[in-house]
Design an enzyme around this catalytic site. Structure first.
Site, PDB file in Angstrom:
ATOM      1  N   GLU A  68       0.822  -1.201   0.000  1.00  0.00           N
ATOM      2  CA  GLU A  68       0.000   0.000   0.000  1.00  0.00           C
ATOM      3  C   GLU A  68       0.863   1.261   0.000  1.00  0.00           C
ATOM      4  O   GLU A  68       0.538   2.260  -0.653  1.00  0.00           O
ATOM      5  CB  GLU A  68      -0.926   0.013   1.218  1.00  0.00           C
ATOM      6  CG  GLU A  68      -2.006  -1.058   1.207  1.00  0.00           C
ATOM      7  CD  GLU A  68      -1.536  -2.358   1.835  1.00  0.00           C
ATOM      8  OE1 GLU A  68      -0.300  -2.529   2.019  1.00  0.00           O
ATOM      9  OE2 GLU A  68      -2.386  -3.220   2.138  1.00  0.00           O
ATOM     10  N   PRO A 271      11.321 -14.626   0.378  1.00  0.00           N
ATOM     11  CA  PRO A 271      10.170 -14.761   1.274  1.00  0.00           C
ATOM     12  C   PRO A 271       9.501 -13.418   1.544  1.00  0.00           C
ATOM     13  O   PRO A 271      10.174 -12.382   1.608  1.00  0.00           O
ATOM     14  CB  PRO A 271      10.779 -15.352   2.550  1.00  0.00           C
ATOM     15  CG  PRO A 271      12.216 -14.927   2.513  1.00  0.00           C
ATOM     16  CD  PRO A 271      12.591 -14.901   1.062  1.00  0.00           C
ATOM     17  N   ARG A 272       8.208 -13.451   1.694  1.00  0.00           N
ATOM     18  CA  ARG A 272       7.461 -12.236   2.005  1.00  0.00           C
ATOM     19  C   ARG A 272       7.937 -11.632   3.323  1.00  0.00           C
ATOM     20  O   ARG A 272       7.987 -10.417   3.491  1.00  0.00           O
ATOM     21  CB  ARG A 272       5.965 -12.568   2.075  1.00  0.00           C
ATOM     22  CG  ARG A 272       5.060 -11.432   2.526  1.00  0.00           C
ATOM     23  CD  ARG A 272       4.977 -10.340   1.499  1.00  0.00           C
ATOM     24  NE  ARG A 272       3.961  -9.362   1.846  1.00  0.00           N
ATOM     25  CZ  ARG A 272       3.775  -8.214   1.211  1.00  0.00           C
ATOM     26  NH1 ARG A 272       4.546  -7.923   0.184  1.00  0.00           N
ATOM     27  NH2 ARG A 272       2.836  -7.383   1.583  1.00  0.00           N
ATOM     28  N   GLU A 314      14.584  -4.817  -1.802  1.00  0.00           N
ATOM     29  CA  GLU A 314      15.410  -5.185  -2.939  1.00  0.00           C
ATOM     30  C   GLU A 314      14.684  -6.064  -3.955  1.00  0.00           C
ATOM     31  O   GLU A 314      15.315  -6.772  -4.729  1.00  0.00           O
ATOM     32  CB  GLU A 314      16.682  -5.885  -2.465  1.00  0.00           C
ATOM     33  CG  GLU A 314      17.670  -4.970  -1.764  1.00  0.00           C
ATOM     34  CD  GLU A 314      19.059  -5.567  -1.651  1.00  0.00           C
ATOM     35  OE1 GLU A 314      20.026  -4.879  -2.034  1.00  0.00           O
ATOM     36  OE2 GLU A 314      19.178  -6.727  -1.189  1.00  0.00           O
ATOM     37  N   ASN A 338       0.848  -9.258  -5.120  1.00  0.00           N
ATOM     38  CA  ASN A 338       0.795  -8.361  -6.270  1.00  0.00           C
ATOM     39  C   ASN A 338       1.687  -8.848  -7.421  1.00  0.00           C
ATOM     40  O   ASN A 338       2.901  -8.958  -7.255  1.00  0.00           O
ATOM     41  CB  ASN A 338       1.218  -6.964  -5.813  1.00  0.00           C
ATOM     42  CG  ASN A 338       1.238  -5.966  -6.940  1.00  0.00           C
ATOM     43  OD1 ASN A 338       0.587  -6.149  -7.959  1.00  0.00           O
ATOM     44  ND2 ASN A 338       1.998  -4.897  -6.754  1.00  0.00           N
ATOM     45  N   PRO A 339       1.120  -9.116  -8.616  1.00  0.00           N
ATOM     46  CA  PRO A 339       1.936  -9.554  -9.752  1.00  0.00           C
ATOM     47  C   PRO A 339       2.446  -8.407 -10.622  1.00  0.00           C
ATOM     48  O   PRO A 339       3.138  -8.637 -11.613  1.00  0.00           O
ATOM     49  CB  PRO A 339       0.947 -10.396 -10.557  1.00  0.00           C
ATOM     50  CG  PRO A 339      -0.355  -9.680 -10.361  1.00  0.00           C
ATOM     51  CD  PRO A 339      -0.319  -9.142  -8.936  1.00  0.00           C
ATOM     52  N   LEU A 340       2.107  -7.174 -10.280  1.00  0.00           N
ATOM     53  CA  LEU A 340       2.397  -6.054 -11.179  1.00  0.00           C
ATOM     54  C   LEU A 340       3.870  -5.695 -11.227  1.00  0.00           C
ATOM     55  O   LEU A 340       4.377  -5.301 -12.280  1.00  0.00           O
ATOM     56  CB  LEU A 340       1.561  -4.841 -10.771  1.00  0.00           C
ATOM     57  CG  LEU A 340       0.045  -5.029 -10.916  1.00  0.00           C
ATOM     58  CD1 LEU A 340      -0.705  -3.828 -10.368  1.00  0.00           C
ATOM     59  CD2 LEU A 340      -0.333  -5.274 -12.380  1.00  0.00           C
ATOM     60  N   GLU A 341       4.583  -5.812 -10.103  1.00  0.00           N
ATOM     61  CA  GLU A 341       6.011  -5.491 -10.133  1.00  0.00           C
ATOM     62  C   GLU A 341       6.778  -6.440 -11.056  1.00  0.00           C
ATOM     63  O   GLU A 341       7.565  -5.979 -11.880  1.00  0.00           O
ATOM     64  CB  GLU A 341       6.590  -5.500  -8.716  1.00  0.00           C
ATOM     65  CG  GLU A 341       6.201  -4.278  -7.899  1.00  0.00           C
ATOM     66  CD  GLU A 341       6.906  -4.221  -6.570  1.00  0.00           C
ATOM     67  OE1 GLU A 341       7.381  -5.276  -6.098  1.00  0.00           O
ATOM     68  OE2 GLU A 341       6.991  -3.123  -5.986  1.00  0.00           O
TER      69      GLU A 341
END
Length: 438
Positions: A68, A271-272, A314, A338-341
């Site tokens: 966000e 990892p998240r 990173e 999110n797949p946009l990056e």
């Protein structure tokens, strides 16, 4: 639930929060001990300001966590361009670092107060915001009610309503209406999100698209990137990013299965939650795989199997090391990430089928051929193998993913169009204030 019952419940929530306030100390201390709170700034969680309020109008922008925060950075930069001060609150240590990296001292950063009346009231008494802009799905009853009681306009931007949240609110429509009536405007990500907010009583609602699409590609330290590229050389690579529990082990198993077919294969696992790195290093090491950790500065050797991306901020580095990325929280967990990056960095996107939280983005990517959903570990292994072998298919997905993101842009301008009537009076006020000082 009747309207009267809903308002009674919100009143009880208010009193319960006040009663629980003395008990919050041990809870915040426990979170700080786990690295989930900034030990030097825990007072901000109780609404105690860490800085003085600047003169003139002030806009409060809240973004919960990293995703966000990244999404609202261009929005905040646009607002700052009008000459109005911004206080940006976040809820996590990692998102606070993103604010520092991307906005520096151009904004005031504070940790968001706990959603209990003493903390929220103390925060609002000090900062006295003229406008509150809330990102995505942050519905905090006490904060919304307190802002409403003070007649502070509240706008929800990049609004998202997950399947689970919508089902929960639908059981309590009167409660939802009692809260959402305090919102001056909702700017939703998609038509589905917009219709859900309308169903729950929000008015007016505008659909803008996803603000994450209008962000620049994730940044990278070029020097670090070139060092890693030299270490990797011509080795084939793939990445599993934003992974959750179970998905890292799955990525390691896929690596073990594919390395005979693809000599020199390097798998990049990000990892998240980097705090799990020690546990993951032990788990993957016990599988007989050689792992290096980015956080320890360990170089990638010729026999390295796994690069563990256990650092914060990173993602742009890791995604630039590969052309194939599995996006996590989609196989072992639900909702997706999110797949946009990855898409905007010319990456072929793979994910499990549990991507409800990013339904619109995945739909666009799937329709254009920029992403592929897999059923399980074996299907993911097959997809990675196929893309490693077939350069033409990989390039086609990469190009389609980048083109999809480009076509989705425009959410920032649509959001600013909604915000203009709220911001322009503050712009005039800020100019008058500066002129008066002059």
């Amino acid at each position: 639930m009747s309207e009267r019952a809903a308002r009674t419940l919100l009143t009880l929530y208010r009193y319960a929060g006040a009663a629980a306030y003395p008990l919050m100390g041990p809870y915040v201390a426990w979170r700080a001990s786990k690295g989930k709170e900034d030990k030097g700034r825990t007072r901000e969680r109780y609404g105690i300001a860490g800085q003085e309020r600047p003169d003139g109008p002030l806009i409060w922008v809240h973004a919960a966590s990293v995703g966000e925060t990244i999404a609202v950075v261009p929005l905040v930069q646009t607002i700052l361009g009008y000459g109005v001060n911004v206080i940006l609150t976040t809820g996590t240590v990692t998102s606070a670092k993103v604010v520092t990296e991307r906005l520096g001292d151009s904004v005031i950063h504070q940790y968001v107060p706990l959603d209990i009346k003493p903390a929220v009231s103390r925060f609002l008494n000090h900062w006295v915001p003229d406008l509150a802009i809330i990102a995505e799905s942050e519905i905090w009853p006490m904060t919304i009610l307190e802002l409403g009681a003070r007649n502070v306009p509240q706008v929800l931007v990049n609004g998202r309503m997950s399947d689970r949240s919508f089902a929960s609110w639908k059981k309590r429509t009167s409660l939802a209406e009692a809260l959402f009536e305090n919102l001056a405007h909702v700017v939703a990500q998609s038509e589905i999100d917009g219709e859900r907010f309308r169903t729950l009583g929000a008015r007016p609602v505008t659909v803008s698209g996803n603000l994450k699409v209008d962000t620049p590609p994730p940044p990278v330290d070029e020097k670090a990137l070139q060092v890693l590229k030299r270490q990797i050389g011509n080795r084939p690579t793939w990445a599993a990013v934003s992974t959750h529990e179970g998905e890292e082990k799955m990525a390691a198993e896929i690596h073990a299965a594919l390395r005979k077919r693809h000599p020199g294969l390097l798998s990049i696992v990000v990892p998240r939650h980097p705090a799990r790195a020690e546990e993951l290093a032990e788990q993957i090491g016990s599988m007989g795989l050689k792992l290096v950790r980015r956080s320890l500065g360990q170089p990638i050797a010729a026999d390295t199997d796994i690069l563990l991306g256990d650092t914060i901020g990173e993602m742009g580095l890791y995604l630039r090391l590969t052309e194939i990325a599995f996006v996590g929280r989609s196989l072992s967990s639900t909702g997706g990430q999110n797949p946009l990056e990855p898409a905007m960095l010319d990456t072929a996107v793979l994910a499990g089928r549990n991507v409800q939280n990013f339904r619109e983005a995945y739909k666009r990517l799937l329709d254009r051929g920029g992403a592929k959903l897999v059923r399980d570990r074996n299907m993911l292994a097959g997809a990675v193998n196929y893309l490693l072998v077939n350069e033409e298919a990989r390039r086609t997905m990469m190009t389609a993913a980048a083109a999809t993101v480009q076509d989705m842009r425009g959410a920032l301008s649509a959001t600013m169009k909604v915000l203009e009537p709220f911001i322009q009076p503050l712009v005039v006020q800020a100019r008058l204030s500066r002129a008066g000082k002059g």
